[in-house]
Scaffold this active site. Structure first.
Site, PDB file in Angstrom:
ATOM      1  N   HIS A 435     -19.371 -28.847  15.071  1.00  0.00           N
ATOM      2  CA  HIS A 435     -18.115 -29.094  16.493  1.00  0.00           C
ATOM      3  C   HIS A 435     -16.951 -29.443  15.859  1.00  0.00           C
ATOM      4  O   HIS A 435     -15.817 -28.921  16.108  1.00  0.00           O
ATOM      5  CB  HIS A 435     -18.972 -29.745  17.320  1.00  0.00           C
ATOM      6  CG  HIS A 435     -18.025 -30.338  18.689  1.00  0.00           C
ATOM      7  ND1 HIS A 435     -18.235 -29.556  19.868  1.00  0.00           N
ATOM      8  CD2 HIS A 435     -17.110 -31.191  18.750  1.00  0.00           C
ATOM      9  CE1 HIS A 435     -17.318 -30.040  20.850  1.00  0.00           C
ATOM     10  NE2 HIS A 435     -16.886 -30.749  20.165  1.00  0.00           N
ATOM     11  N   GLU A 436     -17.004 -30.731  15.067  1.00  0.00           N
ATOM     12  CA  GLU A 436     -15.788 -31.334  14.714  1.00  0.00           C
ATOM     13  C   GLU A 436     -14.906 -30.490  13.605  1.00  0.00           C
ATOM     14  O   GLU A 436     -13.714 -30.349  13.707  1.00  0.00           O
ATOM     15  CB  GLU A 436     -16.040 -32.712  14.043  1.00  0.00           C
ATOM     16  CG  GLU A 436     -16.859 -33.723  15.082  1.00  0.00           C
ATOM     17  CD  GLU A 436     -15.847 -33.924  16.166  1.00  0.00           C
ATOM     18  OE1 GLU A 436     -14.598 -33.771  16.422  1.00  0.00           O
ATOM     19  OE2 GLU A 436     -16.396 -34.504  17.027  1.00  0.00           O
ATOM     20  N   HIS A 439     -12.619 -28.083  15.600  1.00  0.00           N
ATOM     21  CA  HIS A 439     -11.529 -28.749  15.803  1.00  0.00           C
ATOM     22  C   HIS A 439     -10.551 -28.907  14.495  1.00  0.00           C
ATOM     23  O   HIS A 439      -9.390 -28.391  14.546  1.00  0.00           O
ATOM     24  CB  HIS A 439     -11.658 -30.153  16.255  1.00  0.00           C
ATOM     25  CG  HIS A 439     -12.158 -30.369  17.651  1.00  0.00           C
ATOM     26  ND1 HIS A 439     -11.649 -29.664  18.768  1.00  0.00           N
ATOM     27  CD2 HIS A 439     -13.048 -30.994  18.302  1.00  0.00           C
ATOM     28  CE1 HIS A 439     -12.397 -29.926  19.788  1.00  0.00           C
ATOM     29  NE2 HIS A 439     -13.263 -30.973  19.560  1.00  0.00           N
ATOM     30  N   HIS A 442      -9.211 -25.253  13.891  1.00  0.00           N
ATOM     31  CA  HIS A 442      -8.117 -24.897  14.909  1.00  0.00           C
ATOM     32  C   HIS A 442      -6.721 -25.684  14.525  1.00  0.00           C
ATOM     33  O   HIS A 442      -5.593 -25.056  14.532  1.00  0.00           O
ATOM     34  CB  HIS A 442      -8.451 -25.490  16.465  1.00  0.00           C
ATOM     35  CG  HIS A 442      -7.618 -24.949  17.529  1.00  0.00           C
ATOM     36  ND1 HIS A 442      -7.873 -25.538  18.642  1.00  0.00           N
ATOM     37  CD2 HIS A 442      -6.701 -24.086  17.484  1.00  0.00           C
ATOM     38  CE1 HIS A 442      -7.252 -24.831  19.441  1.00  0.00           C
ATOM     39  NE2 HIS A 442      -6.376 -24.081  18.776  1.00  0.00           N
TER      40      HIS A 442
END
Length: 660
Positions: A435-436, A439, A442
Site C-alpha cells: 500500500h505505502e 503512494h 505515485h
C-alpha cells in the site's frame, strides 16, 4: 502575470521542502534534540505560512491572474491557483473587517472545540462505568473474577466499560444481560461530551455560512473529486445497497456458528450488544478447525521487497537501485536508499528512503512521507542570491524541460532481524508495504509543472487509488508466489495457503465494510446541517440512531452516544467517505485493467499515461474515463448523481477493509 501561479508554487516548494522534512524528522528521528528542533521549525513555518495566507498583495495578484480574461491557464495551473485562493480565503482575507474578526473567532473556537473533543477520546468517565451483579457474572472462571474490582456488600462489581476487563467480558460472557450492560455503558456519554461535539458542528456550520457556503460539507468538498454533498450521499447510499445483503449474510454466519457452538435449537437473533460475543465464537470455531502452516516463514522482508521490485519492474517499467548513503544523509544506520530508474530511458526518476524497522521514539504507524515533490525548474525566474535550481533538474523522457526529482520516505515499524532469522512479516504487514509503496510510486512517476499537483498532491478522495490498487495486485495468486518464498527451504508460497489464512483473517469483510459505511454516513449527515443549527442537546445522538436504524444490519440500542468516540469527525470533517470511494474506484480499475494479468507492462503503461504521471494536474474523472474507456467513460463524463450511484454499484472489493 502568467508567472504569478508559477512563483507562488515555487515559494510553496521552498517552504514545503523544509516543513515536510521537519514533519519527517519529528516522527522518525531517534535523537530527541532533533525532534525538538523539527517541532520548533514546523511551528515557525506554520506561523509564517499563516502570515503569507493573509498577505493582501499576494491575494490580489493571484485573484487578478485567475479572473483575467486575457490569461488562459491550463488545468494544472488553474487547480494550483484555485488551491492558493482557497488557502487565502480560508484565512478570511476576502471578508470585511467585521466578518474577518468573526471568522477568526469562529476558527479559533472550532479549533479549541476540536482539541477538546479529541481529548475526550478514551477518557475514563462516570458515564462509562458499568456495574455487574453476581448473576451477570455466572459462568465466568474464578481466576478471571479475581482480576476484577472487589465486590461491594451485595457482590456487585463496578468497572470502566472501556477497560480491558469489561471488554473481555463483552467478548466472552455467556450472559446477554451482562453484555447489554457493558455495551450501553461503553457507548454512553456525559452531557459535556455531547455538547462539545455539537458545539463543534455548530461552529463549523457558522463558518460555512460566513464564507457563503450552504454547509460545512460544501466547504470540505470544494477541492475534492466529489465536490457536492448530494453526490457523496448518492455514492454512499448506493454502496450501502450493494453491501448490505452481504453484511446480512455475515450476520447469518455468526448466528449459525452460535447455534452449532452453543447447541441451540435454532439460530439466535443478534443484538448490537452481542456482536463481539458472536464474533469471538466464530473466531474460536475457525481457529479450532485450523492446523495451517504459518505464512510468516514465506514472508521474509528481503523476499517481499525483491518480489515487490519484480512486480513494479514488470508493471511500471521501473527498478530500484540501492545506493550507499553519505555521512549524515540518513537518521539511522538501518535506513536504506533506493534510487528509482525508468527502464525505457535508464534515467533516475526519484529516490525512496526505506526506514522499515521499529525503534524508540519512532511513530508506530506505517507512512509515506513526501520530502520533495517534482516540479519543472528550468523556467524559474532567477533571483540573485537564491538557490538556482534551474540547471539542477533532470530531463524526463517525452517531456519538455528539466524537473526537480521527488524524494520520499517509506516508514514502517517491522521487527529487526536477529542473528539467526531475518525479519518475518505477517500478511497485514505485507499489505501495508504494498500500500505505502503505491503512494511512493505515485510520487516517483508524477510529473507536473507545479509541485502542488505533483504525484500524491492530488484530490484527497483520489489519492488512495494507486495504493489500494497495489493491495489488489498482492491479492492475485500469481503475485503471491512472486512475493513469498520460504526463507529456509526456498519453496514458493502457495496461493492456496494464503487463501486459507485470509479466509480466517477476513472472514466477515462485508460486515466490517458496513461499519465504515455507517461512519461515513453520519460524518456526512452531521456536516450537512445548515446554520444556525438550533438543535436541542442530543441531536447528534438521535441522528446516529436514525442512521443505524435506516442503514444498519443490527437493530441499534436507544441512547447510544458512540459518536463522541468517533475522533475522525474532527480530522476528516465530511470526507470520511473518501477511502471507501477509492476502494470502489480501485476495485473497478483492477477488475477491468489488471485482473487478467497483474504483471502486464501494457496495462501498467496505461496506468502511467492516464493516471500516475498527472498527479493532480488533470481532472481525475478524465483520468478515470481515459483508463476505463467505453460505456463507463461515457457515464463518468456525464457527471451528476447517476455517475456516483454507478461508482457505488461497483462495490468496494474485499481487501483493504481498515482505514489507512
Amino acid at each position: 502575470m502568467r508567472k504569478v501561479v508559477k512563483n507562488l508554487d515555487r515559494l510553496s516548494d521552498g517552504l514545503c521542502r523544509v516543513i515536510d522534512l521537519a514533519e519527517l524528522v519529528r516522527n522518525v528521528h531517534p535523537d530527541t534534540r532533533w525532534v525538538q528542533a523539527a517541532d520548533e521549525t514546523y511551528d515557525r513555518l506554520c506561523e509564517y505560512m499563516n502570515e503569507l495566507n493573509t498577505h493582501v498583495g499576494l491575494y490580489q495578484a493571484l485573484k487578478e491572474t485567475v479572473h483575467s480574461p486575457t490569461i488562459d491557464l491550463d488545468y494544472s495551473a488553474k487547480q494550483v491557483a484555485l488551491m492558493f485562493l482557497r488557502d487565502f480565503e480560508k484565512s478570511g482575507i476576502h471578508l470585511s473587517d467585521t466578518s474577518r474578526r468573526r471568522f477568526v473567532e469562529l476558527s479559533s473556537e472550532s479549533l479549541l472545540l476540536g482539541r477538546k473533543f479529541l481529548m475526550n477520546q478514551g477518557q475514563d468517565s462516570p458515564a462509562r462505568r458499568v456495574t455487574l451483579s453476581p448473576a451477570d457474572l455466572t459462568g465466568i472462571p474464578t481466576e478471571f473474577l479475581r482480576t476484577l474490582p472487589a465486590p461491594d456488600r451485595k457482590g456487585n462489581r463496578t468497572m470502566d466499560a472501556h477497560g480491558w476487563e469489561a471488554q473481555v467480558l463483552l467478548r466472552f460472557s455467556p450472559s446477554p444481560d451482562a453484555r447489554l450492560k457493558i455495551h450501553v455503558a461503553s457507548n454512553a456519554a456525559s452531557e459535556e461530551e455531547v455538547e462539545t461535539l455539537e458545539k463543534l458542528m455548530e461552529s463549523r456550520a457558522d463558518i460555512a455560512k460566513l464564507i457563503n457556503y450552504p454547509t460545512y460539507s460544501h466547504v470540505a468538498l470544494s477541492d475534492k473529486m466529489v465536490d457536492d454533498p448530494n453526490q457523496v450521499m448518492a455514492f454512499l447510499e448506493s454502496l450501502v445497497n450493494v453491501n448490505k445483503p452481504f453484511a446480512g449474510q455475515d450476520i447469518n454466519k455468526l448466528a449459525t456458528t452460535a447455534q452449532h457452538t452453543l447447541g441451540l435449537p435454532s439460530t439466535p437473533s443478534i443484538k448490537a450488544s452481542d456482536r463481539e460475543f458472536f464474533l469471538q465464537l466464530r473466531a474460536n470455531s475457525v481457529g479450532a478447525n485450523s492446523s495451517l502452516e504459518p505464512l510468516a516463514p514465506y514472508l521474509s522482508l528481503g523476499n517481499v521487497i525483491h518480489g515487490l521490485s519484480t512486480v513494479l519492474e514488470h508493471l511500471y517499467g521501473i527498478k530500484f537501485v540501492p545506493r550507499e548513503v553519505e555521512a549524515g544523509e540518513v537518521w539511522d544506520p538501518s535506513v536504506r536508499r533506493l534510487d528509482v530508474y525508468d527502464n525505457s530511458s535508464n534515467a533516475i526518476v526519484g529516490t525512496i528512503y526505506a526506514d522499515l524497522f521499529a525503534r524508540h521514539p519512532k511513530q508506530g504507524t506505517a507512512a509515506h512521507y513526501t520530502v520533495q515533490c517534482s516540479r519543472r525548474v528550468d523556467d524559474d525566474d532567477f533571483v540573485p542570491g537564491e538557490d538556482d535550481r534551474r540547471a539542477a533538474g533532470s530531463v524526463i523522457s517525452n517531456q519538455a524541460g528539466r524537473f526537480q526529482l521527488p524524494i520520499v520516505v517509506l516508514a514502517c515499524t517491522f521487527d529487526k532481524p536477529t542473528a539467526n532469522q531475518p525479519t518475518l512479516l505477517n500478511w497485514q504487514e505485507v499489505e501495508t508495504i504494498f500500500h505505502e509503496m503505491g503512494h511512493a510510486i505515485h510520487s516517483m512517476i508524477g510529473r507536473t509543472e507545479y509541485q502542488n499537483c505533483s504525484g500524491t498532491r492530488c484530490a484527497t478522495d483520489f489519492v488512495e487509488l494507486p495504493s489500494i490498487l497495489m493491495e489488489h495486485i498482492l491479492a492475485n495468486p500469481k503475485i503471491q508466489s512472486v512475493v513469498g518464498r520460504h526463507w529456509k527451504k526456498g519453496k514458493s508460497l502457495s496461493p492456496e495457503l494464503v487463501k486459507a489464512h485470509l479466509d480466517q483473517l477476513n472472514a466477515l469483510p462485508a460486515l466490517e465494510t458496513h461499519g465504515q459505511l455507517l461512519m461515513a454516513l453520519i460524518d456526512q449527515a452531521y456536516h450537512s446541517q445548515q446554520a444556525p443549527l438550533n438543535g436541542k442537546l442530543g441531536w447528534t445522538t438521535d441522528m446516529w440512531y436514525n442512521v443505524q436504524s435506516q442503514h444498519g444490519v443490527l437493530p441499534p440500542i436507544k441512547g447510544n452516544a458512540w459518536q463522541v468516540q468517533f475522533g475522525h469527525l474532527f480530522g476528516y470533517g465530511a470526507t470520511y467517505y473518501s477511502y471507501l470511494f477509492d476502494r470502489a474506484l480501485a476495485s473497478k480499475v483492477y477488475k477491468d485493467v489488471l485482473s487478467h494479468d497483474p504483471l502486464s507492462g501494457e496495462s501498467g503503461q496505461r496506468l502511467r499515461d492516464e493516471v500516475l504521471r498527472w498527479g493532480g494536474g488533470r481532472d481525475p474523472w478524465e483520468m478515470l474515463a481515459g483508463l476505463l474507456g467505453g460505456e463507463d467513460a461515457e457515464l463518468i463524463m456525464k457527471g451528476g448523481v447517476e455517475r456516483m450511484r454507478a461508482v457505488g454499484n461497483w462495490g468496494a472489493g474485499d481487501i483493504g477493509v481498515s482505514m489507512k
